[in-house]
Design a protein around this motif. Structure first.
Motif, PDB file in Angstrom:
ATOM      1  N   PHE A   1      16.646  -0.379   1.317  1.00 55.67           N
ATOM      2  CA  PHE A   1      16.282  -1.791   1.227  1.00 55.67           C
ATOM      3  C   PHE A   1      14.916  -2.028   1.855  1.00 55.67           C
ATOM      4  N   PHE A   2      14.197  -3.001   1.294  1.00 54.88           N
ATOM      5  CA  PHE A   2      12.863  -3.357   1.757  1.00 54.88           C
ATOM      6  C   PHE A   2      12.761  -4.861   1.954  1.00 54.88           C
ATOM      7  N   SER A   3      11.874  -5.249   2.840  1.00 55.54           N
ATOM      8  CA  SER A   3      11.635  -6.675   3.048  1.00 55.54           C
ATOM      9  C   SER A   3      10.536  -7.208   2.136  1.00 55.54           C
ATOM     10  N   SER A   4       9.734  -6.309   1.547  1.00 54.19           N
ATOM     11  CA  SER A   4       8.647  -6.753   0.675  1.00 54.19           C
ATOM     12  C   SER A   4       8.206  -5.625  -0.252  1.00 54.19           C
ATOM     13  N   ALA A   5       7.494  -5.993  -1.297  1.00 51.25           N
ATOM     14  CA  ALA A   5       6.923  -5.005  -2.210  1.00 51.25           C
ATOM     15  C   ALA A   5       5.862  -4.177  -1.496  1.00 51.25           C
ATOM     16  N   ASP A   6       5.095  -4.808  -0.610  1.00 49.94           N
ATOM     17  CA  ASP A   6       4.073  -4.071   0.140  1.00 49.94           C
ATOM     18  C   ASP A   6       4.700  -2.970   0.986  1.00 49.94           C
ATOM     19  N   GLU A   7       5.852  -3.275   1.576  1.00 48.77           N
ATOM     20  CA  GLU A   7       6.562  -2.278   2.376  1.00 48.77           C
ATOM     21  C   GLU A   7       7.014  -1.103   1.500  1.00 48.77           C
ATOM     22  N   ALA A   8       7.570  -1.419   0.339  1.00 51.14           N
ATOM     23  CA  ALA A   8       8.032  -0.377  -0.575  1.00 51.14           C
ATOM     24  C   ALA A   8       6.866   0.486  -1.055  1.00 51.14           C
ATOM     25  N   LEU A   9       5.774  -0.148  -1.433  1.00 53.01           N
ATOM     26  CA  LEU A   9       4.594   0.598  -1.884  1.00 53.01           C
ATOM     27  C   LEU A   9       4.039   1.485  -0.770  1.00 53.01           C
ATOM     28  N   ALA A  10       4.013   0.970   0.440  1.00 49.86           N
ATOM     29  CA  ALA A  10       3.510   1.750   1.581  1.00 49.86           C
ATOM     30  C   ALA A  10       4.378   2.979   1.851  1.00 49.86           C
ATOM     31  N   MET A  11       5.658   2.895   1.479  1.00 48.36           N
ATOM     32  CA  MET A  11       6.574   4.017   1.665  1.00 48.36           C
ATOM     33  C   MET A  11       6.542   4.989   0.477  1.00 48.36           C
ATOM     34  N   GLY A  12       5.669   4.715  -0.500  1.00 47.87           N
ATOM     35  CA  GLY A  12       5.508   5.618  -1.630  1.00 47.87           C
ATOM     36  C   GLY A  12       6.411   5.337  -2.821  1.00 47.87           C
ATOM     37  N   TYR A  13       7.015   4.155  -2.854  1.00 49.05           N
ATOM     38  CA  TYR A  13       7.872   3.774  -3.969  1.00 49.05           C
ATOM     39  C   TYR A  13       7.046   3.037  -5.019  1.00 49.05           C
ATOM     40  N   ARG A  14       7.463   3.116  -6.273  1.00 48.30           N
ATOM     41  CA  ARG A  14       6.790   2.380  -7.344  1.00 48.30           C
ATOM     42  C   ARG A  14       7.710   1.294  -7.870  1.00 48.30           C
ATOM     43  N   PRO A  15       7.148   0.250  -8.492  1.00 46.77           N
ATOM     44  CA  PRO A  15       7.977  -0.828  -9.056  1.00 46.77           C
ATOM     45  C   PRO A  15       8.825  -0.344 -10.231  1.00 46.77           C
ATOM     46  N   CYS A  16       9.967  -0.954 -10.399  1.00 47.51           N
ATOM     47  CA  CYS A  16      10.876  -0.666 -11.508  1.00 47.51           C
ATOM     48  C   CYS A  16      10.268  -1.176 -12.814  1.00 47.51           C
ATOM     49  N   GLY A  17      10.324  -0.359 -13.835  1.00 49.79           N
ATOM     50  CA  GLY A  17       9.805  -0.757 -15.137  1.00 49.79           C
ATOM     51  C   GLY A  17      10.708  -1.716 -15.882  1.00 49.79           C
ATOM     52  N   HIS A  18      11.941  -1.901 -15.417  1.00 55.46           N
ATOM     53  CA  HIS A  18      12.882  -2.807 -16.089  1.00 55.46           C
ATOM     54  C   HIS A  18      12.785  -4.225 -15.540  1.00 55.46           C
ATOM     55  N   CYS A  19      12.960  -4.378 -14.233  1.00 50.85           N
ATOM     56  CA  CYS A  19      13.044  -5.723 -13.656  1.00 50.85           C
ATOM     57  C   CYS A  19      11.707  -6.225 -13.102  1.00 50.85           C
ATOM     58  N   MET A  20      10.722  -5.343 -12.997  1.00 52.88           N
ATOM     59  CA  MET A  20       9.415  -5.732 -12.450  1.00 52.88           C
ATOM     60  C   MET A  20       8.301  -5.229 -13.373  1.00 52.88           C
ATOM     61  N   LYS A  21       8.414  -5.575 -14.643  1.00 50.65           N
ATOM     62  CA  LYS A  21       7.496  -5.041 -15.652  1.00 50.65           C
ATOM     63  C   LYS A  21       6.024  -5.270 -15.316  1.00 50.65           C
ATOM     64  N   GLU A  22       5.693  -6.473 -14.891  1.00 53.97           N
ATOM     65  CA  GLU A  22       4.295  -6.791 -14.598  1.00 53.97           C
ATOM     66  C   GLU A  22       3.769  -5.954 -13.426  1.00 53.97           C
ATOM     67  N   ALA A  23       4.550  -5.871 -12.371  1.00 53.24           N
ATOM     68  CA  ALA A  23       4.156  -5.074 -11.201  1.00 53.24           C
ATOM     69  C   ALA A  23       4.085  -3.595 -11.554  1.00 53.24           C
TER      70      ALA A  23
END
Length: 94
Positions: A53-75
């Motif tokens: 779990f993450f508190s923000s997209a910035d946190e997830a990106l900083a941890m090396g995760y990428r956005p989901c292509g299904h629910c976060m298409k634009e990101a």
């Protein structure tokens, strides 16, 4: 909350409290390194042992995760344009 945590590390009551307080906004798959919205159908199918779990997209990106292509298409499209080609450029195919 500025660090991610695994689903199996906390109790259901702790998780519900974090959700209710807005401290958890996104979930990710630790093996695939993909994060997305909590209501994503792809994310709901993953095993709890793989869920983080993450508190923000910035946190997830900083941890090396990428956005989901299904629910976060634009990101995801933005991430793919910015980071995707570099990642694949270093990959060697045999």
């Amino acid at each position: 909350m500025n660090k991610f945590f695994y689903h199996h590390q906390i109790s259901s009551s702790q998780l519900f409290r974090l959700l209710r307080n807005g401290e958890v906004k996104l979930a990710g798959n630790r093996k695939l390194k993909i994060y997305g919205r909590l209501d994503c159908s792809s994310g709901k199918r993953m095993k709890a042992n793989n869920r983080v779990f993450f508190s923000s997209a910035d946190e997830a990106l900083a941890m090396g995760y990428r956005p989901c292509g299904h629910c976060m298409k634009e990101a995801y499209e933005k991430w793919k344009k910015e980071y995707g080609p570099r990642r694949h450029k270093d990959t060697k195919f045999h």
